[in-house]
Write a protein that holds these residues in place. Sequence first.
Motif, PDB file in Angstrom:
ATOM      1  N   GLY A  44      24.956  32.439  15.183  1.00 33.31           N
ATOM      2  CA  GLY A  44      26.122  31.762  14.591  1.00 33.31           C
ATOM      3  C   GLY A  44      26.618  30.635  15.484  1.00 33.31           C
ATOM      4  N   TRP A  45      26.730  30.937  16.791  1.00 32.86           N
ATOM      5  CA  TRP A  45      27.144  29.883  17.743  1.00 32.86           C
ATOM      6  C   TRP A  45      26.123  28.753  17.759  1.00 32.86           C
ATOM      7  CZ3 TRP A  45      31.881  29.600  18.961  1.00 32.86           C
ATOM      8  CH2 TRP A  45      32.664  30.746  19.236  1.00 32.86           C
ATOM      9  N   LYS A  46      24.860  29.176  17.739  1.00 34.79           N
ATOM     10  CA  LYS A  46      23.795  28.170  17.802  1.00 34.79           C
ATOM     11  C   LYS A  46      23.885  27.238  16.590  1.00 34.79           C
ATOM     12  CE  LYS A  46      18.777  27.829  18.008  1.00 34.79           C
ATOM     13  NZ  LYS A  46      17.528  28.560  18.063  1.00 34.79           N
ATOM     14  N   ARG A  47      24.152  27.832  15.418  1.00 39.93           N
ATOM     15  CA  ARG A  47      24.268  27.027  14.197  1.00 39.93           C
ATOM     16  C   ARG A  47      25.373  25.976  14.356  1.00 39.93           C
ATOM     17  NH1 ARG A  47      25.759  30.328   8.938  1.00 39.93           N
ATOM     18  NH2 ARG A  47      27.622  30.730  10.173  1.00 39.93           N
ATOM     19  N   ILE A  48      26.511  26.417  14.884  1.00 42.32           N
ATOM     20  CA  ILE A  48      27.644  25.487  15.031  1.00 42.32           C
ATOM     21  C   ILE A  48      27.278  24.330  15.955  1.00 42.32           C
ATOM     22  CG2 ILE A  48      29.974  25.223  15.942  1.00 42.32           C
ATOM     23  CD1 ILE A  48      30.509  28.141  15.163  1.00 42.32           C
ATOM     24  N   PHE A  49      26.738  24.693  17.128  1.00 39.02           N
ATOM     25  CA  PHE A  49      26.495  23.632  18.113  1.00 39.02           C
ATOM     26  C   PHE A  49      25.343  22.722  17.690  1.00 39.02           C
ATOM     27  CE2 PHE A  49      29.354  26.176  20.543  1.00 39.02           C
ATOM     28  CZ  PHE A  49      29.995  25.273  21.376  1.00 39.02           C
ATOM     29  N   LEU A  50      24.336  23.313  17.002  1.00 36.19           N
ATOM     30  CA  LEU A  50      23.247  22.462  16.501  1.00 36.19           C
ATOM     31  C   LEU A  50      23.777  21.479  15.467  1.00 36.19           C
ATOM     32  CD1 LEU A  50      20.176  24.831  15.935  1.00 36.19           C
ATOM     33  CD2 LEU A  50      20.315  22.843  17.456  1.00 36.19           C
ATOM     34  N   LEU A 180      28.255  15.960   7.526  1.00 32.10           N
ATOM     35  CA  LEU A 180      28.482  17.285   8.111  1.00 32.10           C
ATOM     36  C   LEU A 180      27.724  18.364   7.349  1.00 32.10           C
ATOM     37  CD1 LEU A 180      32.306  17.172   8.953  1.00 32.10           C
ATOM     38  CD2 LEU A 180      30.440  17.352  10.594  1.00 32.10           C
ATOM     39  N   THR A 181      27.734  18.255   6.023  1.00 34.15           N
ATOM     40  CA  THR A 181      27.080  19.296   5.230  1.00 34.15           C
ATOM     41  C   THR A 181      25.558  19.251   5.426  1.00 34.15           C
ATOM     42  OG1 THR A 181      28.856  19.047   3.645  1.00 34.15           O
ATOM     43  CG2 THR A 181      26.987  20.363   2.936  1.00 34.15           C
ATOM     44  N   CYS A 182      25.001  18.040   5.438  1.00 29.57           N
ATOM     45  CA  CYS A 182      23.548  17.925   5.674  1.00 29.57           C
ATOM     46  C   CYS A 182      23.200  18.511   7.042  1.00 29.57           C
ATOM     47  CB  CYS A 182      23.117  16.460   5.650  1.00 29.57           C
ATOM     48  SG  CYS A 182      23.067  15.770   4.011  1.00 29.57           S
ATOM     49  N   SER A 183      24.013  18.160   8.016  1.00 30.32           N
ATOM     50  CA  SER A 183      23.745  18.608   9.379  1.00 30.32           C
ATOM     51  C   SER A 183      23.913  20.125   9.503  1.00 30.32           C
ATOM     52  CB  SER A 183      24.697  17.845  10.289  1.00 30.32           C
ATOM     53  OG  SER A 183      24.739  18.409  11.529  1.00 30.32           O
ATOM     54  N   LEU A 184      24.901  20.640   8.813  1.00 27.78           N
ATOM     55  CA  LEU A 184      25.146  22.084   8.873  1.00 27.78           C
ATOM     56  C   LEU A 184      23.996  22.864   8.226  1.00 27.78           C
ATOM     57  CD1 LEU A 184      26.983  24.509   9.443  1.00 27.78           C
ATOM     58  CD2 LEU A 184      28.166  24.027   7.300  1.00 27.78           C
ATOM     59  N   ILE A 185      23.527  22.382   7.093  1.00 25.55           N
ATOM     60  CA  ILE A 185      22.427  23.098   6.427  1.00 25.55           C
ATOM     61  C   ILE A 185      21.157  23.012   7.273  1.00 25.55           C
ATOM     62  CG2 ILE A 185      20.977  23.198   4.363  1.00 25.55           C
ATOM     63  CD1 ILE A 185      23.381  22.106   2.791  1.00 25.55           C
ATOM     64  N   ASP A 186      20.969  21.843   7.867  1.00 23.42           N
ATOM     65  CA  ASP A 186      19.815  21.677   8.743  1.00 23.42           C
ATOM     66  C   ASP A 186      19.874  22.699   9.898  1.00 23.42           C
ATOM     67  OD1 ASP A 186      17.475  20.130   9.497  1.00 23.42           O
ATOM     68  OD2 ASP A 186      18.667  19.477  11.223  1.00 23.42           O
ATOM     69  N   ALA A 187      21.062  22.840  10.486  1.00 23.57           N
ATOM     70  CA  ALA A 187      21.237  23.806  11.583  1.00 23.57           C
ATOM     71  C   ALA A 187      21.076  25.232  11.081  1.00 23.57           C
ATOM     72  CB  ALA A 187      22.621  23.623  12.207  1.00 23.57           C
ATOM     73  N   GLN A 188      21.507  25.491   9.868  1.00 22.17           N
ATOM     74  CA  GLN A 188      21.372  26.825   9.278  1.00 22.17           C
ATOM     75  C   GLN A 188      19.893  27.206   9.152  1.00 22.17           C
ATOM     76  OE1 GLN A 188      23.659  29.000   8.124  1.00 22.17           O
ATOM     77  NE2 GLN A 188      22.513  30.321   6.721  1.00 22.17           N
ATOM     78  N   LEU A 189      19.085  26.230   8.678  1.00 24.87           N
ATOM     79  CA  LEU A 189      17.661  26.524   8.485  1.00 24.87           C
ATOM     80  C   LEU A 189      16.954  26.695   9.826  1.00 24.87           C
ATOM     81  CD1 LEU A 189      16.980  24.114   5.496  1.00 24.87           C
ATOM     82  CD2 LEU A 189      17.086  26.614   5.436  1.00 24.87           C
ATOM     83  N   GLU A 190      17.474  26.036  10.843  1.00 28.81           N
ATOM     84  CA  GLU A 190      16.904  26.217  12.182  1.00 28.81           C
ATOM     85  C   GLU A 190      17.261  27.618  12.722  1.00 28.81           C
ATOM     86  OE1 GLU A 190      15.398  23.876  14.399  1.00 28.81           O
ATOM     87  OE2 GLU A 190      15.350  25.365  16.029  1.00 28.81           O
ATOM     88  N   ALA A 191      18.502  28.013  12.541  1.00 29.99           N
ATOM     89  CA  ALA A 191      18.953  29.289  13.123  1.00 29.99           C
ATOM     90  C   ALA A 191      18.604  30.484  12.230  1.00 29.99           C
ATOM     91  CB  ALA A 191      20.451  29.238  13.376  1.00 29.99           C
TER      92      ALA A 191
END
Lengths: 328, 536
Positions: A44-50, A180-191
Motif C-alpha cells: 500500500g505504501w509502495k503504491r502511494i509513493f510510486l 493522478l489517476t493514470c499514475s495511481l493505476i499504473d502504481a497499482q498494477l506495479e504493486a
Amino acid sequence: MLSRDAQNLYWMSRYIERAVQVCRFLTNQLDAIHDSPHDDIERGWKRIFLSLNRQPAGSGLMPNPGDDYFMLFDAYTLTDDLAFEPSNPDAIFNCLSKARENARQIRSVISHEMWTSLNVAFLDKKDLRLLDIWEERPRDSFANASIAVETFRGIVEATMYRDSGWHFFRLGRFVERALLTCSLIDAQLEAFPTRDSSAGEAWSSLLNICAAQSTFRRLHPMEYMATHALDFLVCDSRSPNSVAHALQEIAGAHAVIAAEWRRSPTRCSDRPVGRARALIEYEWPDRDPEDDAAVRSMLNFVADATRKFSEDVESVYFNYPITDDAIA
Amino acid sequence: MPWQRAGHDPTLALLTLRWPAGQNRGLSSLQLRSILACMVANQELQGNSPDHTTNGRESRLFSRYEIDARIHDEMFGQDGTPHRHCRRLHDALNAMPLDRIATMQDHAARSFLEDGITFSVYGAEGPQERIIPIDLLPRLIDASDWQVIEDGLVQRLQALNKFLGDIYGSARILADGVIPVDLVYGCTQYRVEMRGLTPKHGVYVSVCGSDIIRDTDGFKVLEDNLRSPSGVSYMLANRQAVSASLRTLYRLHSVRPIGHYGALLRKCLAEMAPSGVSDPCIVLLTPGVHNAAYYEHMFLAREMGIELVQGSDLTVHKGFVYMRTTRGPRRVDVVYRRINDEYIDPLVFRPDSRLGVPGLFLAFRLGNVAIANAPGTGVADDKAVYSYVPDMIRYYLGEEPLLPNVETFLCRERKGLEYTLDNLDTLVVKCVGESGGQGMLVGPHSTRDERNSFAKKVRSNPSNYISQPAINFSRSPCLSPEGAVARHVDLRPFILQGNKTRLVPGAFCRVALRAGSLVVNSSQGGGGKDVWVLEN
C-alpha cells in the motif's frame, strides 16, 4: 482575464486536487494499517509513493536504493513525509500552502468567500505537526482536511463567475485528476498485478482513494474484479473520478477558452487530448485484461498526452510573446 | 434589505416599534437618537453582564484613563469631561462591560486574520505576513475640524502639483529664489528624465497621503507622501470591522461614509487617460505578493474592478503598453503604479530592475499611457523640500496656508545645523531620504550614546538631515487589558486628483501602541484605528 491570473487559477486548482488525493491516500492507508496483512500494508505504501514518483525522505541512505524498503520505515515517518515534509512538493501542507499563495495573487478576481475558505483551511494546518495529531485519530485529521478542501471547491462552484477563469480552474482540476489517476493505476498494477488473485482488498482501497467505492459497489455488488475496477476508473465517463470523464471535461473547458481567444483558431491544440480520448473509447475495450504491460502503456500514453496539452496551455495562454501577429 | 429604502432610517423604525404609540411626538431626530443610545447601552448591560464590577471595584472602560493637560486628547477636554461630539460614544462605551468590549476587539482582530489583511515584514527569516493591530475604539472628528483638514489638504495638493509642473518646466520658483536651486536639483528624487514633460491636466500627483498631527494649537502637516502612499485599505478595513462590531453606535453617530473611495480613485485615474480614450483600460502595477503593501494593492484593484498586474504581465510594443490576457494582448491606458520610480523601467532607471516594464517610460513620454503618480514626484515630499510647502502655497496660489507645517530646521543651513546639534535631546532628527520611521532619532526618548552617534552622522552629511521639535501630538483612548489607555495618534487622509481634487471624509489613523511612544509606523509596532468624521 489576465494571463497570470488564469495561470494562478489553473495551478491553484491543480494543487487543491493533489491535496485531496494525498489526503485520501493517507486516510485509506491509515485505515489499512489496523487490520490488513503486513504485506498489503507495505505494498500500500509502495503504491502511494510510486504513484507520486517519490522516494520517502531518507531512503537514499538505504543499502540498496530501489529495493522494497518500505518495511524499514514506520508509518509515522511515511505519513509525515506525505503530510508535512517540506521537501516533498506533493505533501498536503505544501499543496495547501501553494494553493493559498496562488489564491493570494488573485484575490482581486476570486470571490471573498473563496479566499476566506481557503485561508481558514490553511491557517488551521499552518502550525500543525504530525506529533500533534498522531496520538488521537490521525486519519480523521486527513479526512477533515479533505472535507475542508472539498468545501472550498463547493464554494468555488457556488460563487465563482463563469468567465474564462472558471474554465481555467476546471482545466487545472481535470488535468491533475487525469494525471493522478493514470499514475495511481499504473502504481497499482506495479504493486498489485491483476494476476494476483488475492488482491481484492487492494482494488477496494484503490476505489476508496478515488472516491469511487460506493458507486462501484452499486454497479458490481458481488466481488472486486480487477478488470471491472479498471474499466470503471478509466473509461466510465459517468464517474467523475474516471480518466474518461476528466478528459471529457478538459475538452469541454478548453473549447470555451479557445472560442474566446481573439484570433481564431487558437494555437493551442487539443488534439493530444482527442487522441487520448479516442484510445480510451476505441482501443481500451479490445485490450487483453491479463496484459498489465499493455494497460500501463495505454495509461502512459494518456498521461503523456495530458502533459503535452498542459504544456501547450502554459505557452499559448499564459506565457506567449507579444508580437505584431498577436496584436493584429 | 427591503425596509432600508432611501430616506428611511431603520434605527428610528426600531424606536418607533418599541415606543408606546404617540409618545415620540414632538421629539427631534437627534433627541430620539440620544434616547436610543442610552437604551442600547442599558440593553447591552442587562443582556450580558448586569454586574460590571470586579471584586467590588469599579471596572469601567475609562475608569483608569489618564489625562495629561499638556497633550491634546481626542476624546477628553483638560477637565476630564468628554468633548461634546464624543459624549455619546464615551457614555455608551463606558456603560459596556469590559469583557464584552474585549470580545468585540478579538472578533475584529480575528476577522483581519481570516480576511488576510496583512502586511509583510522582512527579517532574518524572510518575509513574514503580519496583521496590522486594530484598535476597536474609534477616533471621532467633528464636521468643523474636518472642514479645516479638507480645505487645507486640497490647497496643499494644488500647490504641490504646480510646484512639480514648474520644476520640470521653466523652474520659475527657483529663478525667483523662493526655494534654493541645489535643494531641488540635488535631491535624489528629482528625475531629470521628466524635464519638459507635462502629464494630462498638469497632474503629477493623483494620490497623496498627508500625515497630520494635532497638538494643543491645532492640526499640523507632518509630511506629505507623494510617491505611493499606502494605508487606505486599512482605513476601509478598519471601518468595516469597527462598524460591524459597534454597529448600533456607528449607526447612531451619523458617520460620513468612505466606502466610495475605490470609485473615486477609479474616476480620477480614468480622467488621466490619454486624450481620445473613452473607456480606458486601467491597471494597478504591483511589485508582487512579497511587497509589504500587497494586500492593499489587491484590495484597491478589487475595489476599482481593474487588473492587478506585475511587470511581467506588461509589454511595450511600438510605443504602446499591452497586458497579456487569455484572449490575447490588450492595450493599457493608465498604470496606477505602486512601485518606486527607480524600478518602473529598467531601460531608463535602474537597469537591474525586474519589477518594471522595459519601455514604459517611453510610452509615457509619447503620451500613449498615463502613469499615476508620475515619476519624479518624490522630490516634492523630500523632508527638506517639505519645509518650503507654505512658501509654495503663497507663491503659486497667492494664499496663506490653511494647514501649517511643523517647524523644521534644515541641517544643510549653518544655523539649522548648530541648533540641531545643540538641542538633540529635545528634537526629532530625520534622514531626508528615509521613510517608515527609519533613520530617525527621537531626542527625548534617546540615550546619550545614541545622540552622540547620531550627531556624528549629521555632521558628516548635514544636507541629509532635518530636525523638528518633538511634538507631543494628540492622544486618543485605546483598548488595553486594563481598560482604555491614552496613546499618541496621527491621521493620514488620502487626497485624489484627476481633473479636480477629491477626498473621502476619513483617514487611516495610526496609533503608537507602546505607552509614551511617538512612533506610529506599522513596521515599528504601530496599529490602526477607525476614524469617524461626523455629519454637521
